[in-house]
Scaffold this motif. Structure first.
Motif, PDB file in Angstrom:
ATOM      1  N   UNK A   2      63.665  42.346  45.577  1.00 33.85           N
ATOM      2  CA  UNK A   2      63.161  42.293  46.950  1.00 33.85           C
ATOM      3  C   UNK A   2      62.170  41.150  47.070  1.00 33.85           C
ATOM      4  N   UNK A   3      62.351  40.314  48.060  1.00 31.69           N
ATOM      5  CA  UNK A   3      61.473  39.158  48.263  1.00 31.69           C
ATOM      6  C   UNK A   3      60.196  39.607  48.958  1.00 31.69           C
ATOM      7  N   UNK A   4      59.268  40.137  48.171  1.00 30.13           N
ATOM      8  CA  UNK A   4      58.010  40.648  48.712  1.00 30.13           C
ATOM      9  C   UNK A   4      56.908  40.475  47.685  1.00 30.13           C
ATOM     10  N   UNK A   5      55.678  40.382  48.182  1.00 33.15           N
ATOM     11  CA  UNK A   5      54.505  40.250  47.313  1.00 33.15           C
ATOM     12  C   UNK A   5      53.724  41.560  47.313  1.00 33.15           C
ATOM     13  N   UNK A  21      54.535  45.302  34.787  1.00 31.96           N
ATOM     14  CA  UNK A  21      55.782  45.304  33.997  1.00 31.96           C
ATOM     15  C   UNK A  21      56.933  45.957  34.761  1.00 31.96           C
ATOM     16  N   UNK A  22      56.625  47.031  35.484  1.00 32.89           N
ATOM     17  CA  UNK A  22      57.700  47.721  36.211  1.00 32.89           C
ATOM     18  C   UNK A  22      58.045  47.012  37.516  1.00 32.89           C
ATOM     19  N   UNK A  23      57.028  46.654  38.285  1.00 29.82           N
ATOM     20  CA  UNK A  23      57.286  46.125  39.628  1.00 29.82           C
ATOM     21  C   UNK A  23      57.894  44.727  39.624  1.00 29.82           C
ATOM     22  N   UNK A  24      57.603  43.901  38.585  1.00 27.65           N
ATOM     23  CA  UNK A  24      58.160  42.551  38.579  1.00 27.65           C
ATOM     24  C   UNK A  24      59.676  42.549  38.375  1.00 27.65           C
ATOM     25  N   UNK A  25      60.224  43.704  37.988  1.00 27.95           N
ATOM     26  CA  UNK A  25      61.686  43.833  37.881  1.00 27.95           C
ATOM     27  C   UNK A  25      62.335  43.979  39.260  1.00 27.95           C
ATOM     28  N   UNK A  26      61.540  44.356  40.246  1.00 32.48           N
ATOM     29  CA  UNK A  26      62.104  44.690  41.565  1.00 32.48           C
ATOM     30  C   UNK A  26      61.561  43.827  42.712  1.00 32.48           C
ATOM     31  N   UNK A  27      60.381  43.220  42.516  1.00 32.83           N
ATOM     32  CA  UNK A  27      59.756  42.445  43.593  1.00 32.83           C
ATOM     33  C   UNK A  27      59.475  41.022  43.113  1.00 32.83           C
ATOM     34  N   UNK A  28      59.566  40.075  44.033  1.00 32.36           N
ATOM     35  CA  UNK A  28      59.492  38.662  43.659  1.00 32.36           C
ATOM     36  C   UNK A  28      58.118  38.245  43.127  1.00 32.36           C
ATOM     37  N   UNK A  29      57.035  38.891  43.579  1.00 37.08           N
ATOM     38  CA  UNK A  29      55.700  38.536  43.094  1.00 37.08           C
ATOM     39  C   UNK A  29      54.820  39.775  43.021  1.00 37.08           C
ATOM     40  N   UNK A  30      54.123  39.913  41.907  1.00 37.73           N
ATOM     41  CA  UNK A  30      53.200  41.033  41.718  1.00 37.73           C
ATOM     42  C   UNK A  30      51.841  40.465  41.343  1.00 37.73           C
ATOM     43  N   UNK A  31      50.820  40.753  42.146  1.00 38.98           N
ATOM     44  CA  UNK A  31      49.450  40.321  41.883  1.00 38.98           C
ATOM     45  C   UNK A  31      48.628  41.535  41.473  1.00 38.98           C
ATOM     46  N   UNK A  36      38.086  45.615  43.911  1.00 35.00           N
ATOM     47  CA  UNK A  36      38.409  45.403  45.334  1.00 35.00           C
ATOM     48  C   UNK A  36      37.555  44.317  45.990  1.00 35.00           C
ATOM     49  N   UNK A  37      36.485  43.889  45.291  1.00 34.66           N
ATOM     50  CA  UNK A  37      35.648  42.819  45.833  1.00 34.66           C
ATOM     51  C   UNK A  37      36.391  41.488  45.888  1.00 34.66           C
ATOM     52  N   UNK A  38      37.520  41.402  45.181  1.00 35.70           N
ATOM     53  CA  UNK A  38      38.331  40.185  45.185  1.00 35.70           C
ATOM     54  C   UNK A  38      39.353  40.158  46.329  1.00 35.70           C
ATOM     55  N   UNK A  39      39.382  41.234  47.112  1.00 39.90           N
ATOM     56  CA  UNK A  39      40.405  41.376  48.163  1.00 39.90           C
ATOM     57  C   UNK A  39      40.405  40.200  49.128  1.00 39.90           C
ATOM     58  N   UNK A  40      39.246  39.806  49.632  1.00 40.87           N
ATOM     59  CA  UNK A  40      39.185  38.725  50.635  1.00 40.87           C
ATOM     60  C   UNK A  40      39.820  37.444  50.116  1.00 40.87           C
ATOM     61  N   UNK A  41      39.485  37.068  48.874  1.00 41.99           N
ATOM     62  CA  UNK A  41      40.023  35.838  48.301  1.00 41.99           C
ATOM     63  C   UNK A  41      41.532  35.939  48.131  1.00 41.99           C
ATOM     64  N   UNK A  42      42.006  37.055  47.597  1.00 41.63           N
ATOM     65  CA  UNK A  42      43.442  37.235  47.353  1.00 41.63           C
ATOM     66  C   UNK A  42      44.250  37.229  48.653  1.00 41.63           C
ATOM     67  N   UNK A  43      43.729  37.889  49.673  1.00 42.25           N
ATOM     68  CA  UNK A  43      44.465  37.952  50.940  1.00 42.25           C
ATOM     69  C   UNK A  43      44.441  36.610  51.671  1.00 42.25           C
ATOM     70  N   UNK A  44      43.401  35.823  51.460  1.00 38.03           N
ATOM     71  CA  UNK A  44      43.328  34.508  52.118  1.00 38.03           C
ATOM     72  C   UNK A  44      44.254  33.495  51.454  1.00 38.03           C
ATOM     73  N   UNK A  45      44.583  33.713  50.182  1.00 34.36           N
ATOM     74  CA  UNK A  45      45.403  32.763  49.434  1.00 34.36           C
ATOM     75  C   UNK A  45      46.866  33.164  49.331  1.00 34.36           C
TER      76      UNK A  45
END
Length: 454
Positions: A2-5, A21-31, A36-45
């Motif tokens: 599935x083409x999803x992050x 390990x499990x999700x990268x078998x089914x989704x195109x990108x796993x971060x 949770x303090x990193x949320x703003x940076x991750x969502x902006x990028x």
């Protein structure tokens, strides 16, 4: 695949490794991230489709308050984010509260891989649907704004125009059906759109349907929709114009061109407030405000049997009769100046005024094509102008269209009174028929009756 992050947020390294390990078998990108303090940076990028968010981060915490805080924070950034909360300390109360606060789903750790994949797949489909709906809403809003700008404003302050505007102001806030009558080029679409803008439905769809340009064979499929397989090219279900206008206004332009069989089908829809798609038997309720328009004499057509009287009764709860431009002499220069400014901007010209000879020419011209003709004349004049003003030569009006030498005002009034009186006597006081014979609108005839004291 599935083409999803997917973004997974958890303070446990083993959970993050297992999820990756499990999700990268089914989704195109796993971060993954631990705080949770990193949320703003991750969502902006990154364009994240689904967020898997743990509910507890401080050592010994199990009440889920941190997860609820970060859920609120994520949704404050964008309400369309799909967030799935996860915790090892589950309770029905916590799950219900999370869903109420905007979470898409709630899963327990440790998870079963099959259940996790099913949950994320369903969430991804929801995300796609939400994005599509958001895109369609933006397109709809853009189209409505574009239509509003193209429809233009009602310009003028002549008594004939003000009379129509007063009636429109009274009827606009209601859901009453409105029939707009007037010659070609008098601005029927402009008035229809203004009715919509003054109504409680202003934020909903304004659907313009040109019945004069609609092929008779496509009438039902276009207006009422069709089901997949209803005919050869029906490869998918399609909603008709009435369904698409649900909650808004549908403007049926040139309604006088409909054949009797099509009039009957339209009448059924208006009476029942339901539509049935071609190839279906299910009735679908529609809530639309109807505005119709025509330049044809519907009363006369009813007499001749070419227009259904019951349909006329249905569509003309209130009539707006638009005066032709020749009855709005005071508005000609105001309209001309407006069009000059519009086309000067469009064509990057510097036309600032209309000289006196050109002004007299515009005011004396009979305007058989009404406002539309005036608009085209001014557009051409702006293009042809060599100076920063419009001259008589730039207008290029046909001299043959000007009336020949006329009798004196007294003679003209006597002739006009005589013609009006004869027409009324001939038709036994029937205003519609007398107006049709004289080539006047009903409002114009009423004004003459009052003027001559007939």
């Amino acid at each position: 695949m599935i083409n999803a992050t997917i973004l997974v947020i958890d303070d446990d390294d083993d959970i993050l490794l297992s999820a990756r390990l499990f999700l990268k078998q089914h989704f195109s990108q796993v971060l993954t991230c631990k705080s949770p303090k990193e949320i703003n940076v991750l969502l902006s990028r990154n364009e994240v489709d689904i967020i898997l968010l743990d509910m507890n981060y401080q050592k010994g915490a199990s009440d889920g308050r941190e997860g609820m805080y970060w859920l609120e924070h994520i949704l404050s950034i964008d309400r369309e984010y799909v967030v799935i909360l996860m915790t090892a300390y589950g309770s029905v109360e916590l799950a219900v509260r999370a869903i109420k606060e905007g979470a898409t789903d709630f899963i327990l750790k440790p998870w079963e891989n099959e259940k996790l994949f099913a949950t994320l797949s369903a969430a991804w489909k929801l995300r796609q649907s939400t994005k599509k709906a958001s895109k369609l809403e933006k397109i709809r809003s853009s189209l409505q704004n574009d239509m509003a700008s193209r429809a233009g404003a009602i310009i003028g302050s002549s008594p004939a125009l003000l009379y129509v505007q007063r009636t429109m102001t009274k009827v606009a806030p209601t859901d009453a059906n409105v029939l707009i009558l007037g010659e070609n080029g008098t601005g029927k679409q402009v008035f229809a759109h203004e009715l919509h803008q003054l109504s409680a439905r202003r934020n909903q769809v304004f659907m313009h349907v040109d019945l004069g340009a609609l092929n008779e064979n496509l009438f039902e499929s276009e207006l009422f929709g069709y089901a997949k397989g209803a005919f050869t090219d029906a490869r998918e279900d399609k909603a008709g114009r009435f369904e698409l206008a649900d909650g808004g206004t549908i403007f049926l332009d040139e309604i006088g061109n409909l054949s009797l069989p099509l009039q009957a089908k339209l009448l059924t829809v208006l009476q029942n407030r339901t539509v049935t798609r071609l190839g279906e038997s299910r009735e679908r309720k529609v809530d639309v405000r109807l505005v119709a328009a025509t330049n044809m004499p519907l009363d006369e057509m009813v007499t001749k049997g070419t227009f259904r009287q019951d349909l006329l009764f249905r569509i003309n709860t209130v009539e707006l009769v638009l005066p032709p431009l020749r009855e709005r002499e005071d508005d000609v220069m105001e309209l001309a100046t407006h069009f000059m400014q519009v086309f000067s901007t469009r064509y990057h010209k510097d036309c600032r005024s209309i000289d006196s000879r050109a002004s007299r020419l515009l005011q004396n011209y009979p305007w058989p094509g009404n406002i539309r003709e005036l608009q085209h004349v001014i557009e051409r004049a702006v293009i042809m102008a060599d100076n920063n003003f419009i001259s008589e030569h730039d207008l290029q009006l046909r001299q043959s269209a000007f009336p020949a030498a006329a009798p004196t005002d007294m003679q003209l009034e006597e002739m006009e009174k005589h013609m009006v009186t004869n027409a009324l006597n001939k038709h036994k006081g029937n205003i519609s028929r007398a107006a049709a014979e004289l080539g006047l609108t009903r409002a114009a005839l009423y004004r003459r009756i009052e003027k001559f004291g007939i």
